[in-house]
Scaffold this motif. Structure first.
Motif, PDB file in Angstrom:
ATOM      1  N   TRP A  11       0.835  -1.210   0.000  1.00 56.57           N
ATOM      2  CA  TRP A  11       0.000   0.000   0.000  1.00 56.57           C
ATOM      3  C   TRP A  11       0.870   1.261   0.000  1.00 56.57           C
ATOM      4  O   TRP A  11       0.565   2.231  -0.696  1.00 56.57           O
ATOM      5  N   CYS A  12       1.948   1.241   0.782  1.00 57.76           N
ATOM      6  CA  CYS A  12       2.868   2.393   0.794  1.00 57.76           C
ATOM      7  C   CYS A  12       3.487   2.586  -0.585  1.00 57.76           C
ATOM      8  O   CYS A  12       3.598   3.715  -1.075  1.00 57.76           O
ATOM      9  N   ASP A  13       3.897   1.483  -1.213  1.00 60.21           N
ATOM     10  CA  ASP A  13       4.453   1.566  -2.565  1.00 60.21           C
ATOM     11  C   ASP A  13       3.448   2.160  -3.537  1.00 60.21           C
ATOM     12  O   ASP A  13       3.800   2.990  -4.378  1.00 60.21           O
ATOM     13  N   LEU A  14       2.219   1.715  -3.424  1.00 63.78           N
ATOM     14  CA  LEU A  14       1.181   2.220  -4.306  1.00 63.78           C
ATOM     15  C   LEU A  14       1.039   3.733  -4.145  1.00 63.78           C
ATOM     16  O   LEU A  14       0.986   4.477  -5.134  1.00 63.78           O
ATOM     17  N   ALA A  15       1.033   4.187  -2.914  1.00 63.29           N
ATOM     18  CA  ALA A  15       0.897   5.626  -2.648  1.00 63.29           C
ATOM     19  C   ALA A  15       2.096   6.416  -3.175  1.00 63.29           C
ATOM     20  O   ALA A  15       1.941   7.541  -3.661  1.00 63.29           O
ATOM     21  N   LEU A  16       3.284   5.834  -3.100  1.00 63.04           N
ATOM     22  CA  LEU A  16       4.483   6.559  -3.519  1.00 63.04           C
ATOM     23  C   LEU A  16       4.777   6.457  -5.007  1.00 63.04           C
ATOM     24  O   LEU A  16       5.401   7.359  -5.578  1.00 63.04           O
ATOM     25  N   THR A  17       4.364   5.366  -5.644  1.00 67.56           N
ATOM     26  CA  THR A  17       4.711   5.208  -7.064  1.00 67.56           C
ATOM     27  C   THR A  17       3.598   5.627  -8.017  1.00 67.56           C
ATOM     28  O   THR A  17       3.885   6.026  -9.147  1.00 67.56           O
ATOM     29  N   ALA A  18       2.341   5.557  -7.588  1.00 67.27           N
ATOM     30  CA  ALA A  18       1.238   5.920  -8.484  1.00 67.27           C
ATOM     31  C   ALA A  18       1.376   7.341  -9.050  1.00 67.27           C
ATOM     32  O   ALA A  18       1.140   7.536 -10.248  1.00 67.27           O
ATOM     33  N   PRO A  19       1.769   8.323  -8.240  1.00 67.37           N
ATOM     34  CA  PRO A  19       1.905   9.671  -8.820  1.00 67.37           C
ATOM     35  C   PRO A  19       2.915   9.745  -9.968  1.00 67.37           C
ATOM     36  O   PRO A  19       2.742  10.541 -10.893  1.00 67.37           O
ATOM     37  N   PHE A  20       3.944   8.897  -9.937  1.00 62.13           N
ATOM     38  CA  PHE A  20       4.943   8.920 -11.008  1.00 62.13           C
ATOM     39  C   PHE A  20       4.397   8.318 -12.298  1.00 62.13           C
ATOM     40  O   PHE A  20       4.935   8.556 -13.372  1.00 62.13           O
ATOM     41  N   ALA A  21       3.332   7.527 -12.205  1.00 60.45           N
ATOM     42  CA  ALA A  21       2.741   6.904 -13.386  1.00 60.45           C
ATOM     43  C   ALA A  21       1.839   7.855 -14.155  1.00 60.45           C
ATOM     44  O   ALA A  21       1.500   7.585 -15.305  1.00 60.45           O
TER      45      ALA A  21
END
Length: 130
Positions: A11-21
């Motif tokens: 979930w933390c990864d999702l929050a941190l990487t989604a904006p870069f997508a």
């Protein structure tokens, strides 16, 4: 507990990487990192923050892969994926440290901290329940 830890890190990864997508959001996030650098007084040259279409394409690809990898671990939170993720996080932390050594903003230490924290959380969860 092991499954909860794997999912929490995902979930933390999702929050941190989604904006870069997401185009425009990624650019805004990079601008925010630049502003944090400026506010902290690091003085990293603006040219190191400038990204053209090719560079942004790689940023977006990284974001998409991060989102897909996070969803894989949310869908299937098994120890094998956690081990792979924990090891990969150490490699990513080393690459970020290398970028900092090459002149990238020290603000990226925050990303190193998140990578190492996620890695250690999973290693400890896996070790505790073997």
């Amino acid at each position: 507990m092991q499954e909860r830890t794997i999912k929490a890190v995902a979930w933390c990864d999702l929050a941190l990487t989604a904006p870069f997508a997401i185009p425009f959001v990624a650019e805004a996030l990079i601008s925010l990192i630049h502003e944090m650098d400026r506010q902290a007084g690091f003085g990293t040259p603006v040219t190191l923050f400038e990204m053209g279409p090719l560079s942004m394409m790689f940023v977006h690809i990284m974001g998409v892969l991060g989102v897909v990898w996070a969803f894989a671990r949310l869908r299937t939170p098994i120890p094998a994926l956690a081990r792979i993720d924990a090891g990969a996080r150490l490699a990513v932390a080393a690459l970020i440290a290398y970028a900092i050594a090459q002149g990238a903003t020290p603000v990226l230490w925050l990303f190193i901290a998140s990578e190492i924290t996620g890695s250690m959380a999973q290693f400890f969860a896996l070790r505790r329940y073997q």
